[in-house]
Design a protein around this motif. Structure first.
Motif, PDB file in Angstrom:
ATOM      1  N   SER A  91       0.916  -1.183  -0.086  1.00  0.00           N
ATOM      2  CA  SER A  91      -0.002  -0.141  -0.004  1.00  0.00           C
ATOM      3  C   SER A  91       0.996   1.102   0.099  1.00  0.00           C
ATOM      4  O   SER A  91       1.916   1.347   0.993  1.00  0.00           O
ATOM      5  N   THR A  92       0.595   2.405  -0.834  1.00  0.00           N
ATOM      6  CA  THR A  92       1.508   3.431  -0.888  1.00  0.00           C
ATOM      7  C   THR A  92       1.596   4.301   0.342  1.00  0.00           C
ATOM      8  O   THR A  92       2.275   4.634   0.916  1.00  0.00           O
ATOM      9  N   ASN A  93       0.237   4.039   1.324  1.00  0.00           N
ATOM     10  CA  ASN A  93       0.175   4.638   2.350  1.00  0.00           C
ATOM     11  C   ASN A  93       1.083   3.990   3.252  1.00  0.00           C
ATOM     12  O   ASN A  93       1.875   4.744   4.265  1.00  0.00           O
ATOM     13  N   GLN A 115      -1.196  -2.093  -6.095  1.00  0.00           N
ATOM     14  CA  GLN A 115      -1.263  -2.607  -4.750  1.00  0.00           C
ATOM     15  C   GLN A 115      -1.704  -4.040  -4.233  1.00  0.00           C
ATOM     16  O   GLN A 115      -2.895  -4.185  -4.642  1.00  0.00           O
ATOM     17  N   LYS A 119      -5.710   0.165   0.978  1.00  0.00           N
ATOM     18  CA  LYS A 119      -6.256   0.382   2.195  1.00  0.00           C
ATOM     19  C   LYS A 119      -7.588   1.331   1.748  1.00  0.00           C
ATOM     20  O   LYS A 119      -7.015   2.294   1.525  1.00  0.00           O
ATOM     21  N   ARG A 121     -10.757   3.611   3.698  1.00  0.00           N
ATOM     22  CA  ARG A 121     -11.362   4.075   5.024  1.00  0.00           C
ATOM     23  C   ARG A 121     -11.964   2.990   5.857  1.00  0.00           C
ATOM     24  O   ARG A 121     -12.601   2.393   5.354  1.00  0.00           O
ATOM     25  N   LYS A 186     -18.925   6.763  -7.171  1.00  0.00           N
ATOM     26  CA  LYS A 186     -17.309   7.195  -6.818  1.00  0.00           C
ATOM     27  C   LYS A 186     -16.264   7.069  -7.769  1.00  0.00           C
ATOM     28  O   LYS A 186     -15.799   6.222  -8.339  1.00  0.00           O
TER      29      LYS A 186
HETATM   30  C1  BTN Z   1     -11.638   5.287   0.596  1.00  0.00           C
HETATM   31  O1  BTN Z   1     -12.606   5.847  -0.214  1.00  0.00           O
HETATM   32  O2  BTN Z   1     -11.955   4.486   1.558  1.00  0.00           O
HETATM   33  C2  BTN Z   1     -10.359   5.652   0.408  1.00  0.00           C
HETATM   34  C3  BTN Z   1      -9.425   5.074  -0.409  1.00  0.00           C
HETATM   35  C4  BTN Z   1      -7.865   5.416  -0.542  1.00  0.00           C
HETATM   36  C5  BTN Z   1      -7.131   4.552  -1.488  1.00  0.00           C
HETATM   37  C6  BTN Z   1      -5.958   5.175  -1.780  1.00  0.00           C
HETATM   38  S1  BTN Z   1      -5.140   4.164  -3.024  1.00  0.00           S
HETATM   39  C7  BTN Z   1      -3.457   4.988  -2.428  1.00  0.00           C
HETATM   40  C8  BTN Z   1      -3.449   5.025  -0.998  1.00  0.00           C
HETATM   41  N1  BTN Z   1      -3.008   3.618  -0.532  1.00  0.00           N
HETATM   42  C9  BTN Z   1      -3.867   2.861   0.135  1.00  0.00           C
HETATM   43  O3  BTN Z   1      -3.692   1.675   0.543  1.00  0.00           O
HETATM   44  N2  BTN Z   1      -4.971   3.663   0.014  1.00  0.00           N
HETATM   45  C10 BTN Z   1      -4.849   4.881  -0.345  1.00  0.00           C
END
Ligand code: BTN
Length: 327
Positions: A91-93, A115, A119, A121, A186
């Motif tokens: 995951s980039t986060n 990824q 992840k 929310r 979305k």
């Molecule tokens: C959502 O709508 O629930 C949030 C989604 C966020 C996705 C991005 S993709 C890049 C970054 N890395 C992740 O694991 N999640 C965010």
């Protein structure tokens, strides 16, 4: 900037042929080095015409992601100071948070083509197949109090909305706090995470996922998710969208950092708020109620009117749904 990126930038800078000699002089490298990089770019999928006595011209840039491609679309003066690119990562986060712990500079941008543990929310997963969408995370170290961090989420939604309008002509709307919605579905989700002490932010990571070239969405989410390609009928170039998101993020972020005040951006945000002045359903823990959405409050909260009285709800605390479905 490495030599490949510099040559790519030179080629992208113009619609005409650039002579090999010019590239050598501007980049301070030999003819052989230029020729090698041109071949490397061709192997990656760039269509480059080479004509004796005229030089090189880019005919077609494919929709590929690489560190050089991303660097070539980041404008001078951007808040992006470093780029880390993965063909595949968890995951980039997660990567950006690790980099944050290791002391990476504010403005580190992490991008992945795919990824395997994306992840969303509220602990949800975020499906992230290769070659289709944008998965990017910006690591920032704002000199503001942790209570202001949710504003960064607001800015990022504005940056993505504007970028999608600029690059794809999609006039998306914002579902508070930071989903981008078009055609009632979305298009982008944003996950902001923070490491902070009581009064000081250590770092914030803003993870942005944009559905770009998906021809259709998986069955389980096809009613609530859409891609830029589905909306425009055209394949889009992900790097151009990333470049534009970074450009607009820099503009909005600098405005916010100068004043630590969202009120300057509030009107623009509210203009694109899909449920502005509409009835919404607030879902908080086990509680569900209807209220009227009155738009963004000064601290990034949502102002609502409940039973005739104004109230604010904080991001992360509630889920706002239009009373007629996803929006
Ligand atoms: C959502 O709508 O629930 C949030 C989604 C966020 C996705 C991005 S993709 C890049 C970054 N890395 C992740 O694991 N999640 C965010």
């Amino acid at each position: 900037m490495d030599i490949k990126t510099r040559i790519l930038k030179e080629l992208k800078n113009t619609d005409t042929y650039v002579s090999g000699q010019d590239i050598c002089e501007k980049c301070g490298v030999s003819r052989t080095a230029v020729w090698k990089v041109i071949n490397q770019l061709k192997n990656e999928g760039y269509e480059i015409d080479s004509v004796t006595n005229k030089g090189y011209k880019i005919l077609e840039t494919p929709d590929i992601l690489s560190k050089s491609e991303i660097e070539s679309v980041i404008e001078d003066g951007s808040i992006v100071k470093d780029i880390i690119y993965f063909d595949e990562t968890d995951s980039t986060n997660t990567r950006a948070k690790l980099l944050g712990e290791e002391g990476a500079v504010s403005g580190t941008l992490v991008v992945a083509d795919c990824q395997n543990m994306g992840k969303g929310r509220r602990g949800r997963s975020f499906s992230s197949p290769a070659g289709q969408s944008i998965y990017m995370t910006l690591l920032l170290r704002p000199d503001t109090s942790p209570s202001k961090a949710s504003m960064i989420t607001i800015l990022s939604a504005m940056a993505v909305r504007t970028a999608l309008s600029e690059v794809c002509g999609i006039e998306g709307l914002i579902k508070w706090p930071n989903d981008i919605v078009a055609d009632g579905r979305k298009l982008c989700g944003i996950l902001t995470e923070m490491s902070a002490e009581l009064t000081k932010i250590n770092y914030v990571v803003v993870g942005i996922g944009i559905n770009v070239n998906n021809e259709k969405m998986p069955e389980d989410i096809e009613k609530i998710a859409v891609s830029a390609r589905m909306l425009t009928g055209k394949k889009q170039k992900r790097s151009l969208i990333i470049g534009s998101v970074c450009k607009w993020f820099s503009i909005y972020y600098n405005k916010f950092i100068e004043t630590s005040d969202l009120s300057l951006l509030k009107d623009e945000y509210n203009r694109y708020l899909i449920h502005m002045n509409k009835e919404v359903e607030i879902i908080r823990d086990n509680e569900k109620y209807r209220a009227k959405s009155l738009g963004l409050a000064d601290d990034g909260e949502l102002l609502i009117e409940k039973d005739g009285k104004p109230e604010t709800v904080m991001s992360g605390e509630v889920s706002v749904r239009g009373v007629y479905g996803y929006v």
